[in-house]
Design an enzyme around this catalytic site. Structure first.
Site, PDB file in Angstrom:
ATOM      1  N   LYS A 210       0.840  -1.199   0.000  1.00  0.00           N
ATOM      2  CA  LYS A 210       0.000   0.000   0.000  1.00  0.00           C
ATOM      3  C   LYS A 210       0.880   1.256   0.000  1.00  0.00           C
ATOM      4  O   LYS A 210       0.701   2.166  -0.794  1.00  0.00           O
ATOM      5  CB  LYS A 210      -0.920  -0.029   1.232  1.00  0.00           C
ATOM      6  CG  LYS A 210      -1.853   1.143   1.331  1.00  0.00           C
ATOM      7  CD  LYS A 210      -2.831   0.952   2.478  1.00  0.00           C
ATOM      8  CE  LYS A 210      -3.589   2.246   2.732  1.00  0.00           C
ATOM      9  NZ  LYS A 210      -4.524   2.164   3.833  1.00  0.00           N
ATOM     10  N   GLU A 216      10.393  -4.734   4.733  1.00  0.00           N
ATOM     11  CA  GLU A 216      10.483  -6.132   4.293  1.00  0.00           C
ATOM     12  C   GLU A 216      10.209  -6.231   2.794  1.00  0.00           C
ATOM     13  O   GLU A 216      10.948  -6.878   2.045  1.00  0.00           O
ATOM     14  CB  GLU A 216       9.455  -6.990   5.049  1.00  0.00           C
ATOM     15  CG  GLU A 216       9.727  -7.179   6.524  1.00  0.00           C
ATOM     16  CD  GLU A 216       9.132  -6.090   7.403  1.00  0.00           C
ATOM     17  OE1 GLU A 216       8.801  -5.000   6.873  1.00  0.00           O
ATOM     18  OE2 GLU A 216       9.000  -6.321   8.617  1.00  0.00           O
ATOM     19  N   GLY A 272      -4.904  -1.995   5.062  1.00  0.00           N
ATOM     20  CA  GLY A 272      -4.090  -3.120   4.595  1.00  0.00           C
ATOM     21  C   GLY A 272      -4.764  -4.466   4.830  1.00  0.00           C
ATOM     22  O   GLY A 272      -4.850  -5.310   3.938  1.00  0.00           O
ATOM     23  N   ARG A 273      -5.279  -4.669   6.049  1.00  0.00           N
ATOM     24  CA  ARG A 273      -5.863  -5.977   6.375  1.00  0.00           C
ATOM     25  C   ARG A 273      -7.265  -6.148   5.814  1.00  0.00           C
ATOM     26  O   ARG A 273      -7.893  -7.181   6.029  1.00  0.00           O
ATOM     27  CB  ARG A 273      -5.826  -6.204   7.892  1.00  0.00           C
ATOM     28  CG  ARG A 273      -6.430  -5.083   8.702  1.00  0.00           C
ATOM     29  CD  ARG A 273      -6.073  -5.183  10.183  1.00  0.00           C
ATOM     30  NE  ARG A 273      -6.521  -4.013  10.927  1.00  0.00           N
ATOM     31  CZ  ARG A 273      -5.833  -2.883  11.053  1.00  0.00           C
ATOM     32  NH1 ARG A 273      -4.665  -2.759  10.452  1.00  0.00           N
ATOM     33  NH2 ARG A 273      -6.298  -1.878  11.755  1.00  0.00           N
ATOM     34  N   GLU A 358      -4.848  -7.008  14.723  1.00  0.00           N
ATOM     35  CA  GLU A 358      -4.312  -5.693  14.360  1.00  0.00           C
ATOM     36  C   GLU A 358      -5.443  -4.662  14.419  1.00  0.00           C
ATOM     37  O   GLU A 358      -5.205  -3.478  14.624  1.00  0.00           O
ATOM     38  CB  GLU A 358      -3.669  -5.717  12.959  1.00  0.00           C
ATOM     39  CG  GLU A 358      -2.746  -4.532  12.737  1.00  0.00           C
ATOM     40  CD  GLU A 358      -1.892  -4.634  11.477  1.00  0.00           C
ATOM     41  OE1 GLU A 358      -0.657  -4.651  11.578  1.00  0.00           O
ATOM     42  OE2 GLU A 358      -2.468  -4.675  10.367  1.00  0.00           O
ATOM     43  N   HIS A 389      -5.838 -33.791  17.163  1.00  0.00           N
ATOM     44  CA  HIS A 389      -4.746 -34.647  17.652  1.00  0.00           C
ATOM     45  C   HIS A 389      -3.597 -33.801  18.184  1.00  0.00           C
ATOM     46  O   HIS A 389      -2.469 -34.263  18.271  1.00  0.00           O
ATOM     47  CB  HIS A 389      -4.273 -35.570  16.526  1.00  0.00           C
ATOM     48  CG  HIS A 389      -5.357 -36.504  16.097  1.00  0.00           C
ATOM     49  ND1 HIS A 389      -5.545 -37.734  16.679  1.00  0.00           N
ATOM     50  CD2 HIS A 389      -6.366 -36.345  15.202  1.00  0.00           C
ATOM     51  CE1 HIS A 389      -6.599 -38.323  16.134  1.00  0.00           C
ATOM     52  NE2 HIS A 389      -7.117 -37.488  15.239  1.00  0.00           N
ATOM     53  N   LYS A 509       9.250  -0.740  14.337  1.00  0.00           N
ATOM     54  CA  LYS A 509       9.821  -0.406  13.017  1.00  0.00           C
ATOM     55  C   LYS A 509      10.906   0.657  13.173  1.00  0.00           C
ATOM     56  O   LYS A 509      11.981   0.561  12.586  1.00  0.00           O
ATOM     57  CB  LYS A 509       8.727   0.158  12.092  1.00  0.00           C
ATOM     58  CG  LYS A 509       7.712  -0.852  11.607  1.00  0.00           C
ATOM     59  CD  LYS A 509       6.784  -0.179  10.603  1.00  0.00           C
ATOM     60  CE  LYS A 509       5.595  -1.051  10.257  1.00  0.00           C
ATOM     61  NZ  LYS A 509       4.606  -0.376   9.433  1.00  0.00           N
TER      62      LYS A 509
HETATM   63  O1  F6P Z   1       3.027  -3.145   9.855  1.00  0.00           O
HETATM   64  C1  F6P Z   1       1.673  -3.192   9.706  1.00  0.00           C
HETATM   65  C2  F6P Z   1       1.215  -2.854   8.313  1.00  0.00           C
HETATM   66  O2  F6P Z   1       1.080  -1.488   8.188  1.00  0.00           O
HETATM   67  C3  F6P Z   1      -0.090  -3.575   8.020  1.00  0.00           C
HETATM   68  O3  F6P Z   1      -1.197  -2.933   8.510  1.00  0.00           O
HETATM   69  C4  F6P Z   1      -0.032  -3.679   6.543  1.00  0.00           C
HETATM   70  O4  F6P Z   1      -0.940  -4.627   6.080  1.00  0.00           O
HETATM   71  C5  F6P Z   1       1.411  -4.067   6.348  1.00  0.00           C
HETATM   72  O5  F6P Z   1       2.103  -3.307   7.311  1.00  0.00           O
HETATM   73  C6  F6P Z   1       1.970  -3.866   4.980  1.00  0.00           C
HETATM   74  O6  F6P Z   1       1.939  -2.534   4.576  1.00  0.00           O
HETATM   75  P1  F6P Z   1       2.149  -2.119   3.063  1.00  0.00           P
HETATM   76  O7  F6P Z   1       1.060  -2.732   2.261  1.00  0.00           O
HETATM   77  O8  F6P Z   1       2.099  -0.632   3.057  1.00  0.00           O
HETATM   78  O9  F6P Z   1       3.495  -2.634   2.626  1.00  0.00           O
END
Ligand code: F6P
Length: 544
Positions: A210, A216, A272-273, A358, A389, A509
C-alpha cells in the site's frame, strides 16, 4: 460522530449483562438444551450462503436481548451506516473506511470527499482483468519472449496474508499451469527458497505494498530485481516485463523502476488488512481468473448487504460479534479458536490473526481514554481434524474457556471415498462433545475404575459456533471473509475503539531502523540502548 457519552461499563445493558451473567453462571448447555427441544433449530441464522448455528453458546433469550440492547446503546446501526456511507470513521488517520466499496456493484454511488469512488474501483478491476487474461493466456511475454509460468507476490501483512489465504482457499479453481509463490519475511530464506527452482525468464513479480515503503517488501523487491537482472543478462529494460506493482503510491513505484502503466492502484480508504479484494488480490485473480474473482467480490457484497440490512437478531456478523463480546467480557474467555474443517482453508486462521488482532488490539477508546475492560481476544486455529490430535485436549479438559468457531461444508470439492462424511462426523462430534461432555455417572457406567473416573469426565459447557455452507466457492469465501471483517467492526463499536489504525506496530519499526546500522557498521558503534539490548547487539556482532 455520535457516540454514547457513558463509558461502556456504565451503560445499562453492560451492567445488566454483568448481573445476568452471575444469575446464569451455573446454567449448563445440557440444561439449556433439555429445557427447549427446539433450541438447535431456533438459535440459528443465515445469510449470503452461510448458515450459523450459535445454539451451543452459554446464552438464553435474556442474554440475547441484553446483547442487542448493548449494540443499540453503542449506536451500532448508526456506526454501520457511517462506515458504508464513507464517513471518516478512522479518526486517528482522518480516513473513510470503505473496503465495502471494493465490492459494490457498478451502479452504486459512494461519495468520498465529494467524489463517487465506485467508477475508480471498477476501472482498476477492468485493468486487472485485462492484465490477468494476458498473463493466463500467455499473451504477456517475458523479456526474452517466453511466456510467464511463475508468479511471485512480494508483500507483507495485509499485502500478503489475504492473497496467500485466498490462493490456498481457491486452489481448486486455479489455473494449475501457473506456479504461485509468496514472499513476505525479511529473512532472506523466504526469497531464496521461493525462487530457487524458478527460471527468471518465466517469472513475474507482483510487488504489493500500500505504502511502497515497507522495509520487508522493499528489501525483497530489491533482491528480486537483482536476481532477475542477474538471470537475464543485466539489461534494466527487463524489469518492465517482469515487475508489476500494487500500491497507492505511484511516485515510489516509479522511483523503484516499475512503469506506472503496470501499476494497479487502490486508495487510502482501504486498510491493509481489509485489502484482499482490492488490487492486492491481483495474484488471486491471476490464479482463479477474472470471473471467479468477481464471484468472490459478489460474495463479499452479499454479506455486506446482509450486514447493512438485516435486523440485529438475525444478522450474522452482529450475532457473532456480540457473542464474542459476551464470551470475552462476561465469561472471561481470552481466545477464540477458528477451526475450519476444510483443508483449503488452512491459512484462514493466520489471515484472521491480522484482521482481528491488528484491528481491535487496542486499549485506548475513540475518546482517547484507557479502557477498563478487555478488547480483542486472541484468534488462532488450525484445520480440523489435525487440531484434534494436537491442542483439542486443552479445549475439552483444560482450565481455560476457549470458544470455538467451527467452519464446515456439506460438499467436498473433490470427493474421495468416505473422507468427507468422516470429516463432517468429526466436526459435529467435537461441538457436541464440547457442549455436553460426559458426566461422572456416564463414565462410571462404562465400568471405569473409581480412581480413573475424574480423568475421563468431560465437563462440557464449552461454547462454540458452527458456520455451515454448501461448498467452498469463491462467493462463499468472500462471504466468509466479509463476515469476520464485520464481526471485527461490531466488536470495535462495542468496545469503542478504532479498528482501522495500527499505531502499535510503529515503535518496533523505528527501533529496527536505528539498530540495523549498529549491526552493520565496520567500526564498533557507540550504543545507547538498555543494557540487555546493548549486550545482545555486541554478541551478534561478535558471532556474525
Ligand atoms: O506493519 C503493519 C502494516 O502497516 C499492516 O497494517 C499492513 O498490512 C502491512 O504493514 C503492509 O503494509 P504495506 O502494504 O504498506 O506494505
Amino acid at each position: 460522530m455520535k457516540s454514547n457519552p457513558k463509558s461502556l461499563t456504565q451503560r445499562p445493558a453492560w451492567k445488566a449483562l454483568a448481573a445476568h451473567q452471575k444469575k446464569i453462571s451455573k446454567l449448563h448447555l445440557r440444561r439449556l438444551f433439555a429445557a427447549d427441544k427446539k433450541r438447535g433449530d431456533k438459535l440459528t441464522a443465515s445469510g449470503a450462503g452461510l448458515f450459523l448455528d450459535y445454539s451451543k453458546n452459554r446464552i438464553n433469550a435474556e442474554t440475547l436481548k441484553l446483547l442487542v440492547q448493548l449494540a443499540k446503546e453503542a449506536d451500532l446501526r448508526g456506526r454501520i451506516d457511517a462506515m458504508f456511507k464513507g464517513e471518516k470513521i478512522n479518526i486517528t488517520e482522518n480516513r473513510a473506511v470503505l473496503h465495502t466499496a471494493l465490492r459494490a456493484p457498478k451502479t452504486a454511488k459512494i461519495i468520498v470527499d465529494g467524489k463517487n469512488v465506485v467508477p475508480d474501483v471498477h476501472a482498476v478491476l477492468d485493468k486487472m482483468s485485462a492484465f490477468a487474461k494476458r498473463v493466463r493466456s500467455g499473451a504477456w511475454k517475458g523479456y526474452t519472449g517466453k511466456r510467464i509460468k511463475n508468479i511471485v507476490n512480494i508483500g507483507i501483512g495485509g499485502s500478503d496474508l489475504g492473497p496467500v489465504m485466498a490462493h490456498e482457499a481457491l486452489r481448486h479453481y486455479s489455473q494449475r499451469s501457473l506456479v504461485f509463490r509468496y514472499v513476505s519475511n525479511v529473512d532472506g530464506i523466504d526469497f531464496v527458497e521461493a525462487v530457487q527452482d524458478l527460471n527468471p525468464a518465466e517469472t513475474l513479480f507482483i510487488v504489493s505494498s500500500k505504502t511502497f515503503t515497507t522495509l520487508e517488501t522493499m528489501t525483497n523487491a530489491e533482491s528480486a530485481r537483482a536476481w532477475l537482472l542477474k538471470g537475464l543478462g543485466g539489461n534494466k529494460k527487463a524489469v518492465a516485463k517482469h515487475f508489476v506493482a500494487v500500491s497507492t503510491n505511484a511516485e515510489k513505484v516509479s522511483a523503484f523502476g516499475i512503469d506506472t502503466a503496470n501499476m494497479f492502484g487502490f486508495w487510502d480508504w482501504v486498510g491493509g488488512r481489509y485489502s484482499m479484494d482490492s488490487a492486492i488480490g491481483l495474484s488471486t485473480m491471476l490464479a482463479v481468473g477474472p470471473e471467479n474473482f468477481r464471484k468472490l467480490l459478489a460474495g463479499f457484497n452479499a454479506m455486506d448487504e446482509h450486514f447493512r440490512k438485516t435486523p440485529f437478531e438475525k444478522n450474522l456478523p452482529v450475532l457473532m460479534g456480540l457473542l464474542s463480546v459476551w464470551n470475552n467480557n462476561f465469561l472471561g474467555a481470552e481466545t477464540v479458536a477458528v477451526l475450519p474443517y476444510e483443508n483449503y482453508l488452512k491459512r484462514f486462521p493466520a489471515y484472521l490473526q491480522q484482521l482481528t488482532m491488528e484491528s481491535n488490539g487496542k486499549h485506548i477508546t475513540l475518546a482517547g481514554k484507557k479502557v477498563t475492560y478487555q478488547t480483542s481476544p486472541i484468534y488462532w486455529g488450525e484445520p480440523g481434524t489435525n487440531g484434534q490430535h494436537s491442542f483439542y485436549q486443552l479445549i475439552h479438559q483444560g482450565t481455560r474457556l476457549i470458544p470455538c468457531d467451527f467452519i464446515a461444508f456439506a460438499k467436498a470439492l473433490t470427493p474421495l471415498g468416505r473422507h468427507h462424511d468422516l470429516l463432517i462426523a468429526n466436526v459435529l462430534a467435537q461441538s457436541e462433545a464440547l457442549a455436553f461432555g460426559k458426566t461422572a455417572e456416564e463414565v462410571a457406567a462404562e465400568k471405569v475404575a473409581d480412581w480413573l473416573v475424574p480423568h475421563k469426565v468431560f465437563e462440557g459447557n464449552r461454547p462454540s459456533n458452527t458456520i455451515f455452507a454448501e461448498k467452498l466457492t469463491p462467493e462463499i469465501l468472500g462471504a466468509l471473509v466479509a463476515l469476520y471483517e464485520h464481526i471485527v467492526y461490531v466488536q470495535g463499536v462495542i468496545w469503542g475503539v478504532n479498528p482501522f489504525d495500527q499505531w502499535g506496530v510503529e515503535l518496533g519499526k523505528v527501533l529496527a531502523m536505528r539498530i540495523a546500522p549498529e549491526l552493520e557498521s565496520k567500526a564498533e558503534p557507540k550504543l545507547a540502548h538498555d543494557s540487555s539490548t546493548n549486550a545482545l547487539i555486541r554478541r551478534y556482532r561478535k558471532l556474525k
